[in-house]
Design a protein around this motif. Structure first.
Motif, short mmCIF file in Angstrom:
data_model
loop_
_atom_site.label_atom_id
_atom_site.label_comp_id
_atom_site.label_asym_id
_atom_site.label_seq_id
_atom_site.Cartn_x
_atom_site.Cartn_y
_atom_site.Cartn_z
N PHE A 118 33.57 33.95 45.72
CA PHE A 118 34.95 34.21 45.51
C PHE A 118 35.82 34.40 46.76
O PHE A 118 37.23 34.24 46.58
N LEU A 119 35.15 34.65 47.86
CA LEU A 119 35.91 34.83 48.85
C LEU A 119 36.39 33.40 49.58
O LEU A 119 37.68 33.09 50.16
N SER B 182 41.20 41.33 38.48
CA SER B 182 40.18 40.55 38.46
C SER B 182 39.32 40.86 37.54
O SER B 182 38.57 40.09 36.62
N SER B 183 38.72 42.33 37.61
CA SER B 183 37.69 42.64 36.55
C SER B 183 38.12 42.46 35.22
O SER B 183 36.99 42.38 34.29
N LYS B 184 39.34 42.67 34.66
CA LYS B 184 39.79 42.42 33.29
C LYS B 184 40.38 40.90 33.04
O LYS B 184 40.46 40.59 32.01
N GLY B 185 40.19 40.01 34.05
CA GLY B 185 40.38 38.80 33.78
C GLY B 185 41.77 38.37 33.55
O GLY B 185 42.47 37.21 33.30
N VAL B 186 42.94 39.32 34.07
CA VAL B 186 44.08 38.80 33.96
C VAL B 186 44.58 38.51 35.53
O VAL B 186 44.82 39.30 36.34
N VAL B 187 44.34 37.18 35.58
CA VAL B 187 44.72 36.80 37.00
C VAL B 187 45.38 35.33 37.00
O VAL B 187 45.28 34.61 35.95
N GLY C 298 35.72 39.43 42.46
CA GLY C 298 36.13 38.27 41.27
C GLY C 298 37.05 37.56 42.00
O GLY C 298 37.37 37.49 43.02
N HIS C 299 37.71 36.75 41.07
CA HIS C 299 38.95 35.85 41.55
C HIS C 299 39.81 36.36 42.13
O HIS C 299 40.47 37.39 41.76
N ILE C 300 40.30 36.08 43.31
CA ILE C 300 41.32 36.64 44.46
C ILE C 300 42.76 35.92 43.78
O ILE C 300 42.77 34.61 43.93
N HIS C 301 43.59 36.81 43.26
CA HIS C 301 44.69 36.42 42.72
C HIS C 301 45.92 36.44 43.48
O HIS C 301 45.99 37.12 44.75
N ILE C 302 46.97 36.17 42.64
CA ILE C 302 48.23 36.14 43.91
C ILE C 302 48.65 37.62 44.12
O ILE C 302 49.51 38.10 44.97
#
Length: 523
Positions: A104-105, A278-283, A30-34
């Motif tokens: 995503f990468l 990423s899986s929960k969308g908290v990013v 998923g989106h790679i976050h900080i």
């Protein structure tokens, strides 16, 4: 002493090697976050500290051959059919990249250049298909009883004798949800639990994959990993590092790398701090960071704290974070050539590690919060009008002749970033209309109305700069017996329609003489 130097010194003392390899990685599901970036930047800091004293290399292993574990909320329904397939073999969800994994990468890898991170990238699917894992797969199959024995030490439900340390990629549906039912010579017999296909394959060149707890120690030995940052979940008692440690030593005959455990970065949502997922969308995606701040601010956020300390990240506090960085930068240029105590030396190191491209001299700096105001006031035709910016700065007592080329570029970027932040996370600067201002004026107390008229008269004959205006606010309020706080509130009400706003002296100077005198004189 800066934490990365401490870790580097310990590694050099405990482990003698010709080259020290620092490994980091991520599963691009998923989106790679900080929060994910903490691992990469922790590894990068250790690498930078190590390479001052020894030969070192930073590598990044993308787990592109991991299966899609479920259909995440951000995926369309049709992606249900891809659950269990390797990420590298799944189509891009938006049709813009070679695969799901690359979608995503790639943005994350592109952001690493801005962050000043130099590393060598390996993709797991390519590693498997090239045969890098073939020897480890062979060893794992031969020593499966030893691997099962190690894993069972940490399991409540032991693996039975039929378990194999391998997942075949189904030849029919490309799924990893397969069960090995036999092993003979160079071939494994398997059954796909998704489509029911049964077959036999040589489990090499990407035809099969080691499960995570075996894959991790296998890659340590493949890439000669010396040290690796890892999340606290992997480092927990009985976690994948504990099992990997034993498998590395007893199966792959490799001295396991030193571990560096890092805590989560939690995203502040209202009054709650929630671990990013990423899986929960908290990013907050790394690729979006430069929308609101320079890359060195993200490095500073992460590297100023020891990895073992958790970080609460609040988008509303970006201006405070940038202010801290600006103060550190000022300290660096004022003290870098001095003989400092340990605390001072650590500050110098934090700045050096946070700033991949250190300027030759101290840059000209405008505070981020003030930039968020200027950026809104000087935004015209989808761009920042720098002539208007310079006018505002001069009225706020800044000597714009001190702005060099580097500082000008950084100022332009900060103005845009701070404006973006203000519009999405901070205060939108909306000057109310004359008619609305008249309505707000009628809600004020008589003394406040008196002050506005008196202040308007006095404005006519003063230099229109921030400091003069600031002093005039207090002076005029005192002269008519009004609490200065009530004067500030009255000004904000007729400008913004609320009782608070930016620093008033600087704000009025930024708005300009003609507008301010007209607005305060209309009542």
């Amino acid at each position: 002493m800066f934490w990365a130097d401490v870790i580097a010194d310990k590694l050099l003392k405990d482990r003698k090697e010709e080259k020290y390899v620092i490994a980091t990685g991520i599963t691009p599901s998923g989106h790679i976050h900080i929060g994910n970036a903490r691992e990469t930047l922790t590894g990068d800091a250790i690498y930078k500290a190590l390479k001052e004293k020894a030969d070192a290399e930073l590598i990044f292993i993308a787990d592109t051959y991991d299966p899609l574990r479920k259909r995440y909320p951000f995926l369309p329904e049709e992606f249900e059919e891809y659950v269990g397939m390797p990420l590298s073999e799944i189509p891009c969800p938006e049709g813009c990249c070679k695969s799901y994994a690359d979608h995503f990468l790639n943005p994350y890898l592109e952001s690493l250049d801005d962050l000043g991170v130099e590393l060598k990238v390996y993709k797991a699917d390519e590693n498997y298909k090239k045969g890098l894992y073939d020897e480890k797969i062979r060893i794992a199959l031969e020593k499966r009883d030893k691997i099962r024995e190690i894993l069972n030490k940490f399991r409540d439900n032991p693996l039975d004798d039929s378990w194999f340390p391998i997942n075949v990629v189904c030849e029919k549906c490309k799924n990893l949800k397969t069960k090995v039912i036999g092993y003979e010579g160079e071939e494994v017999y398997y059954r796909c639990e998704k489509c029911g296909h049964e077959g036999k394959v040589k489990p090499y060149k990407g035809k099969a994959k080691l499960p995570w707890r075996v894959d991790w120690p296998a890659r340590w030995s493949i890439f000669n990993v010396s040290i690796e940052p890892m999340g606290k979940d992997h480092a927990a008692a009985g976690g994948s590092y504990d099992t990997g440690y034993l498998i590395a030593k007893e199966v792959f005959n490799y001295n396991p790398p030193m571990k560096v455990v890092y805590e989560w970065i939690q995203l502040k949502v209202g009054d709650k701090a929630i671990p990013m997922s990423s899986s929960k969308g908290v990013v907050f995606a790394v690729k979006d960071w430069t929308y609101v701040a320079h890359p060195e601010i993200l490095r500073f956020l992460i590297l100023r704290s020891k990895p073992s300390k958790h970080i609460d990240f609040d988008m509303k506090k970006i201006p405070d974070l940038v202010d801290e960085y600006d103060r550190l930068e000022e300290f660096y240029f004022e003290n870098r050539d001095k003989d400092l105590d340990e605390d001072g030396k650590e500050k110098i190191r934090i700045y050096e590690f946070s700033t991949p491209r250190i300027p030759e001299k101290k840059p000209f700096v405008i505070p981020y919060r003030f930039c968020s105001i200027i950026g809104q006031l000087a935004y015209e035709d989808n761009n920042i009008n720098m002539n208007k910016v310079f006018e505002i700065l001069k009225r706020n007592n800044y000597n714009i002749d001190e702005i060099d080329e580097f500082s000008l570029k950084r100022l332009k970027d900060r103005l845009i970033m701070a404006r973006n932040w203000a519009l999405k996370y901070g205060e939108k600067l909306i000057i109310i209309s004359d008619d609305e201002a008249k309505k707000e004026f009628e809600t004020l107390k008589d003394k406040q109305k008196e002050w506005i008229r008196y202040f308007a008269e006095r404005l006519e004959n003063v230099n229109f700069d921030a400091l003069t205006i600031h002093e005039l606010i207090y002076e005029t309020a005192k002269e008519i017996g009004l609490n200065p706080r009530d004067a500030f509130q009255a000004a904000y009400k007729i400008l913004l329609g609320k009782k608070y706003g930016p620093r008033l002296g600087a704000f009025l100077a930024s708005l300009g003489r003609d507008f301010v005198i007209k607005r305060f004189s209309m009542f």
